[in-house]
Design a protein around this motif. Structure first.
Motif, PDB file in Angstrom:
ATOM      1  N   GLN A  48       0.848  -1.181   0.000  1.00 42.34           N
ATOM      2  CA  GLN A  48       0.000   0.000   0.000  1.00 42.34           C
ATOM      3  C   GLN A  48       0.887   1.235   0.000  1.00 42.34           C
ATOM      4  N   THR A  98      -6.702   8.709   2.664  1.00 41.29           N
ATOM      5  CA  THR A  98      -5.653   7.852   3.217  1.00 41.29           C
ATOM      6  C   THR A  98      -6.169   6.909   4.287  1.00 41.29           C
TER       7      THR A  98
ATOM      8  N   TYR B  32     -14.264  -1.891  10.412  1.00 43.56           N
ATOM      9  CA  TYR B  32     -15.100  -1.301   9.393  1.00 43.56           C
ATOM     10  C   TYR B  32     -15.314  -2.394   8.354  1.00 43.56           C
ATOM     11  N   PHE B  34     -17.127  -4.235   4.838  1.00 50.66           N
ATOM     12  CA  PHE B  34     -17.448  -3.946   3.449  1.00 50.66           C
ATOM     13  C   PHE B  34     -17.932  -5.219   2.752  1.00 50.66           C
ATOM     14  N   TYR B  36     -17.887  -6.263  -1.278  1.00 44.99           N
ATOM     15  CA  TYR B  36     -17.544  -5.936  -2.656  1.00 44.99           C
ATOM     16  C   TYR B  36     -18.136  -7.009  -3.564  1.00 44.99           C
ATOM     17  N   PHE B  90     -17.580 -10.603  -2.092  1.00 44.80           N
ATOM     18  CA  PHE B  90     -16.476 -10.651  -1.137  1.00 44.80           C
ATOM     19  C   PHE B  90     -16.786  -9.769   0.062  1.00 44.80           C
ATOM     20  N   SER B  94     -11.584  -3.721   7.515  1.00 42.32           N
ATOM     21  CA  SER B  94     -10.447  -2.822   7.708  1.00 42.32           C
ATOM     22  C   SER B  94     -10.440  -2.380   9.160  1.00 42.32           C
ATOM     23  N   GLY B  96      -9.381   0.489   9.955  1.00 39.55           N
ATOM     24  CA  GLY B  96      -9.373   1.940   9.920  1.00 39.55           C
ATOM     25  C   GLY B  96      -7.958   2.462   9.853  1.00 39.55           C
ATOM     26  N   ALA B  98      -4.772   3.675   8.524  1.00 39.81           N
ATOM     27  CA  ALA B  98      -4.214   3.529   7.186  1.00 39.81           C
ATOM     28  C   ALA B  98      -4.281   2.077   6.718  1.00 39.81           C
ATOM     29  N   ASP B  99      -5.107   1.263   7.377  1.00 42.36           N
ATOM     30  CA  ASP B  99      -5.186  -0.161   7.032  1.00 42.36           C
ATOM     31  C   ASP B  99      -5.745  -0.401   5.647  1.00 42.36           C
ATOM     32  N   GLY B 100      -5.213  -1.408   4.976  1.00 42.42           N
ATOM     33  CA  GLY B 100      -5.828  -1.897   3.753  1.00 42.42           C
ATOM     34  C   GLY B 100      -6.951  -2.847   4.119  1.00 42.42           C
ATOM     35  N   LEU B 101      -7.492  -3.536   3.126  1.00 41.46           N
ATOM     36  CA  LEU B 101      -8.603  -4.456   3.339  1.00 41.46           C
ATOM     37  C   LEU B 101      -8.113  -5.889   3.486  1.00 41.46           C
ATOM     38  N   PHE B 103      -9.741  -9.516   2.913  1.00 39.82           N
ATOM     39  CA  PHE B 103     -10.899 -10.091   2.241  1.00 39.82           C
ATOM     40  C   PHE B 103     -11.145 -11.527   2.680  1.00 39.82           C
ATOM     41  N   GLY B 104     -12.419 -11.948   2.593  1.00 43.78           N
ATOM     42  CA  GLY B 104     -12.759 -13.357   2.675  1.00 43.78           C
ATOM     43  C   GLY B 104     -12.512 -14.024   1.339  1.00 43.78           C
TER      44      GLY B 104
END
Lengths: 115, 113
Positions: A48, A98, B32, B34, B36, B90, B94, B96, B98-101, B103-104
């Motif tokens: 990232q 961000t 958080y 999601f 997709y 999917f 996250s 929160g 600066a974390d990326g996602l 996924f399952g």
């Protein structure tokens, strides 16, 4: 508004060869992500960037994978040398902000086959 | 660290029937959530998300998901599916910041006429 662009869409190489993928995020998006999606699994975050700095590369196999984001816009992901287990779809995504709560916009992916 | 479990790899359902796609998560921090969706020959796109507030969130095409903290779940539901809902779904989480996602593995929704 143009979406996330990736090229090439497909690539077939032999093991131990090198390969590079290119990503052009949505204009103005600060954060860029590279994911690896192996068949039958969900995408896994590789690296990232926020602007041109690396935020997280904890899951990037650094002995063979490298990535850069020149001038905080385009990005390239390279594999050298490739292994059979690198066969996957490589997804690029970008987000405006961000924070991890921002919506990520995904490109169509590059399907890599390593023979 | 976070993880996401989607127990069903495929869910076949008849058109106009209701459907539920299950998602459970684990996290040591605030989450958080999601969903997709990936339609055939298209890229991943956001369907809906839970950040805070009402635990029931809805999408523009009739899907809804409910955040259940006690059961650590975020199941996706639709009361009546259409053939156009055929896709891979999917669930992602996250932490929160600066974390990326994360996924399952995805659930393939197959709509049968």
């Amino acid at each position: 508004e143009a979406g996330v662009a990736q090229s090439p869409r497909y690539k077939i190489i032999e093991k131990r060869q090198s390969v590079a993928f290119w990503c052009n995020p949505i204009s103005g998006h600060a954060t860029l992500y590279w994911y690896q999606q192996i068949l039958g699994q969900g995408p896994k975050l590789l690296i990232q960037f926020q602007n041109n700095g690396v935020v997280d590369d904890s899951q990037l196999p650094k002995d063979r994978f490298s990535a850069e984001r020149l001038k905080g816009v385009d990005s390239t992901l390279k594999i050298q040398p490739a292994k059979l287990e690198d066969s996957a779809v490589y997804l690029c995504a970008s987000s405006l902000g961000t924070s991890g709560t921002n919506e990520q916009f995904f490109g169509p992916g590059t399907r890599l086959t390593v023979l | 660290a976070q993880s996401v479990t989607q127990l069903d790899s495929q869910v076949p359902v008849f058109e106009e029937a209701p459907v539920e796609l299950r998602c459970n998560y684990s996290s040591s921090v605030s989450v958080y959530l999601f969903w997709y969706v990936q339609y055939p020959n298209q890229g991943l796109q956001l369907l809906l998300k839970y950040l805070s507030g009402s635990t029931l969130v809805e999408s523009i095409n009739g899907f809804e998901a409910e955040f259940n903290k006690s059961q650590t779940s975020f199941h996706l539901r639709k009361p009546s599916v259409h053939i156009s809902d055929t896709a891979e779904y999917f669930c992602a989480v996250s932490g929160g910041g600066a974390d990326g996602l994360t996924f399952g593995k995805g659930t393939h929704l197959i709509i049968q006429p």
